[in-house]
Design a protein around this motif. Structure first.
Motif, PDB file in Angstrom:
ATOM      1  N   SER A   1      29.911  28.262  44.495  1.00  0.00           N
ATOM      2  CA  SER A   1      28.486  28.039  44.231  1.00  0.00           C
ATOM      3  C   SER A   1      27.619  29.099  44.903  1.00  0.00           C
ATOM      4  O   SER A   1      26.407  29.097  44.748  1.00  0.00           O
ATOM      5  N   ARG A   2      28.222  30.034  45.642  1.00  0.00           N
ATOM      6  CA  ARG A   2      27.479  31.102  46.326  1.00  0.00           C
ATOM      7  C   ARG A   2      27.772  32.459  45.671  1.00  0.00           C
ATOM      8  O   ARG A   2      28.276  33.377  46.305  1.00  0.00           O
ATOM      9  N   LEU A   3      27.446  32.537  44.390  1.00  0.00           N
ATOM     10  CA  LEU A   3      27.635  33.776  43.631  1.00  0.00           C
ATOM     11  C   LEU A   3      26.326  34.157  42.970  1.00  0.00           C
ATOM     12  O   LEU A   3      25.495  33.295  42.667  1.00  0.00           O
ATOM     13  N   GLY A   4      26.145  35.449  42.739  1.00  0.00           N
ATOM     14  CA  GLY A   4      24.933  35.907  42.082  1.00  0.00           C
ATOM     15  C   GLY A   4      25.197  37.137  41.240  1.00  0.00           C
ATOM     16  O   GLY A   4      26.231  37.787  41.365  1.00  0.00           O
ATOM     17  N   ILE A   5      24.243  37.441  40.393  1.00  0.00           N
ATOM     18  CA  ILE A   5      24.247  38.680  39.608  1.00  0.00           C
ATOM     19  C   ILE A   5      22.894  39.328  39.851  1.00  0.00           C
ATOM     20  O   ILE A   5      21.855  38.726  39.552  1.00  0.00           O
ATOM     21  N   PHE A   6      22.906  40.518  40.420  1.00  0.00           N
ATOM     22  CA  PHE A   6      21.678  41.249  40.743  1.00  0.00           C
ATOM     23  C   PHE A   6      20.680  40.356  41.487  1.00  0.00           C
ATOM     24  O   PHE A   6      19.527  40.210  41.086  1.00  0.00           O
ATOM     25  N   SER A   7      21.125  39.718  42.563  1.00  0.00           N
ATOM     26  CA  SER A   7      20.295  38.904  43.471  1.00  0.00           C
ATOM     27  C   SER A   7      19.808  37.587  42.875  1.00  0.00           C
ATOM     28  O   SER A   7      18.943  36.948  43.454  1.00  0.00           O
ATOM     29  N   ARG A   8      20.332  37.176  41.746  1.00  0.00           N
ATOM     30  CA  ARG A   8      19.982  35.877  41.152  1.00  0.00           C
ATOM     31  C   ARG A   8      21.209  34.985  41.206  1.00  0.00           C
ATOM     32  O   ARG A   8      22.294  35.372  40.743  1.00  0.00           O
ATOM     33  N   ARG A   9      21.060  33.792  41.777  1.00  0.00           N
ATOM     34  CA  ARG A   9      22.185  32.866  41.853  1.00  0.00           C
ATOM     35  C   ARG A   9      22.635  32.487  40.447  1.00  0.00           C
ATOM     36  O   ARG A   9      21.811  32.281  39.552  1.00  0.00           O
ATOM     37  N   VAL A  10      23.956  32.408  40.264  1.00  0.00           N
ATOM     38  CA  VAL A  10      24.524  32.026  38.976  1.00  0.00           C
ATOM     39  C   VAL A  10      25.680  31.060  39.207  1.00  0.00           C
ATOM     40  O   VAL A  10      26.206  30.961  40.317  1.00  0.00           O
ATOM     41  N   ALA A  11      26.087  30.381  38.165  1.00  0.00           N
ATOM     42  CA  ALA A  11      27.248  29.494  38.218  1.00  0.00           C
ATOM     43  C   ALA A  11      28.513  30.322  38.045  1.00  0.00           C
ATOM     44  O   ALA A  11      28.499  31.386  37.420  1.00  0.00           O
ATOM     45  N   ALA A  12      29.611  29.829  38.584  1.00  0.00           N
ATOM     46  CA  ALA A  12      30.882  30.545  38.517  1.00  0.00           C
ATOM     47  C   ALA A  12      31.370  30.736  37.082  1.00  0.00           C
ATOM     48  O   ALA A  12      32.080  31.697  36.787  1.00  0.00           O
ATOM     49  N   ASP A  13      30.965  29.852  36.182  1.00  0.00           N
ATOM     50  CA  ASP A  13      31.436  29.962  34.793  1.00  0.00           C
ATOM     51  C   ASP A  13      30.454  30.684  33.875  1.00  0.00           C
ATOM     52  O   ASP A  13      30.668  30.735  32.661  1.00  0.00           O
ATOM     53  N   ASP A  14      29.386  31.279  34.419  1.00  0.00           N
ATOM     54  CA  ASP A  14      28.462  32.069  33.594  1.00  0.00           C
ATOM     55  C   ASP A  14      29.190  33.289  33.028  1.00  0.00           C
ATOM     56  O   ASP A  14      30.029  33.888  33.693  1.00  0.00           O
ATOM     57  N   VAL A  15      28.816  33.656  31.817  1.00  0.00           N
ATOM     58  CA  VAL A  15      29.453  34.785  31.129  1.00  0.00           C
ATOM     59  C   VAL A  15      28.786  36.086  31.570  1.00  0.00           C
ATOM     60  O   VAL A  15      27.570  36.183  31.676  1.00  0.00           O
ATOM     61  N   LEU A  16      29.623  37.088  31.815  1.00  0.00           N
ATOM     62  CA  LEU A  16      29.145  38.393  32.275  1.00  0.00           C
ATOM     63  C   LEU A  16      28.745  39.292  31.118  1.00  0.00           C
ATOM     64  O   LEU A  16      29.267  39.155  30.003  1.00  0.00           O
ATOM     65  N   GLN A  17      27.853  40.223  31.413  1.00  0.00           N
ATOM     66  CA  GLN A  17      27.462  41.281  30.480  1.00  0.00           C
ATOM     67  C   GLN A  17      27.957  42.605  31.042  1.00  0.00           C
ATOM     68  O   GLN A  17      28.130  42.752  32.255  1.00  0.00           O
ATOM     69  N   ASP A  18      28.139  43.580  30.194  1.00  0.00           N
ATOM     70  CA  ASP A  18      28.560  44.901  30.629  1.00  0.00           C
ATOM     71  C   ASP A  18      27.539  45.463  31.629  1.00  0.00           C
ATOM     72  O   ASP A  18      26.342  45.409  31.399  1.00  0.00           O
ATOM     73  N   GLY A  19      28.025  45.968  32.759  1.00  0.00           N
ATOM     74  CA  GLY A  19      27.157  46.571  33.757  1.00  0.00           C
ATOM     75  C   GLY A  19      26.640  45.623  34.827  1.00  0.00           C
ATOM     76  O   GLY A  19      25.931  46.049  35.731  1.00  0.00           O
ATOM     77  N   ASP A  20      26.995  44.340  34.755  1.00  0.00           N
ATOM     78  CA  ASP A  20      26.541  43.380  35.770  1.00  0.00           C
ATOM     79  C   ASP A  20      27.128  43.716  37.144  1.00  0.00           C
ATOM     80  O   ASP A  20      28.206  44.305  37.250  1.00  0.00           O
ATOM     81  N   ARG A  21      26.403  43.318  38.195  1.00  0.00           N
ATOM     82  CA  ARG A  21      26.908  43.431  39.564  1.00  0.00           C
ATOM     83  C   ARG A  21      27.018  42.017  40.117  1.00  0.00           C
ATOM     84  O   ARG A  21      26.020  41.353  40.386  1.00  0.00           O
ATOM     85  N   VAL A  22      28.245  41.550  40.297  1.00  0.00           N
ATOM     86  CA  VAL A  22      28.505  40.217  40.828  1.00  0.00           C
ATOM     87  C   VAL A  22      28.468  40.303  42.348  1.00  0.00           C
ATOM     88  O   VAL A  22      29.107  41.162  42.939  1.00  0.00           O
ATOM     89  N   GLU A  23      27.717  39.403  42.968  1.00  0.00           N
ATOM     90  CA  GLU A  23      27.577  39.406  44.419  1.00  0.00           C
ATOM     91  C   GLU A  23      28.160  38.124  44.989  1.00  0.00           C
ATOM     92  O   GLU A  23      27.868  37.029  44.504  1.00  0.00           O
ATOM     93  N   ILE A  24      28.991  38.269  46.017  1.00  0.00           N
ATOM     94  CA  ILE A  24      29.568  37.128  46.717  1.00  0.00           C
ATOM     95  C   ILE A  24      28.734  36.930  47.979  1.00  0.00           C
ATOM     96  O   ILE A  24      28.660  37.826  48.820  1.00  0.00           O
ATOM     97  N   TYR A  25      28.091  35.778  48.107  1.00  0.00           N
ATOM     98  CA  TYR A  25      27.219  35.524  49.245  1.00  0.00           C
ATOM     99  C   TYR A  25      27.961  34.773  50.341  1.00  0.00           C
ATOM    100  O   TYR A  25      28.732  33.861  50.071  1.00  0.00           O
ATOM    101  N   ARG A  26      27.689  35.159  51.585  1.00  0.00           N
ATOM    102  CA  ARG A  26      28.239  34.467  52.751  1.00  0.00           C
ATOM    103  C   ARG A  26      27.336  33.294  53.101  1.00  0.00           C
ATOM    104  O   ARG A  26      26.135  33.331  52.820  1.00  0.00           O
ATOM    105  N   PRO A  27      27.895  32.280  53.763  1.00  0.00           N
ATOM    106  CA  PRO A  27      27.011  31.199  54.221  1.00  0.00           C
ATOM    107  C   PRO A  27      26.095  31.695  55.333  1.00  0.00           C
ATOM    108  O   PRO A  27      26.448  32.628  56.069  1.00  0.00           O
ATOM    109  N   LEU A  28      24.934  31.094  55.454  1.00  0.00           N
ATOM    110  CA  LEU A  28      23.999  31.473  56.507  1.00  0.00           C
ATOM    111  C   LEU A  28      24.560  31.050  57.859  1.00  0.00           C
ATOM    112  O   LEU A  28      25.115  29.964  58.001  1.00  0.00           O
TER     113      LEU A  28
END
Length: 91
Positions: free
Chosen positions: A51-78
């Protein structure tokens, strides 16, 4: 031949940053990109939470579909609540 997309998967730890470029079939999910990148195996100390994933600084669900050129970000807990940090600075 099936269409493929290229995405980046990134994770920033306090002491280092990892960036992996992966090629996946079109229609792949965010979680599939994370798994394909190998970052989780390289950082076993990372407490991974899908549940701590994002694409270009926007939180997304793990099952969201990617587009070409996306940057997936793995966020650490605070490690510190932002409100507590502000209170400490104000003192």
């Amino acid at each position: 031949m099936a269409e493929r997309i290229a995405v980046e998967v990134v994770c920033a730890m306090p002491d280092r940053q990892l960036l992996r470029r992966v090629s996946l079939p079109a229609g792949s999910s965010v979680l599939q990109a994370v798994e394909q990148s190998g970052i989780l195996q390289e950082l076993p100390e990372l407490p991974f939470d899908p549940s701590r994933l994002g694409i270009f600084s926007r939180r997304v669900a793990a099952d969201d579909v990617l587009q070409d050129g996306d940057r997936v970000e793995i966020y650490r807990p605070l490690t510190l609540d932002p409100k507590d940090a502000r209170r400490r600075r104000a003192r």
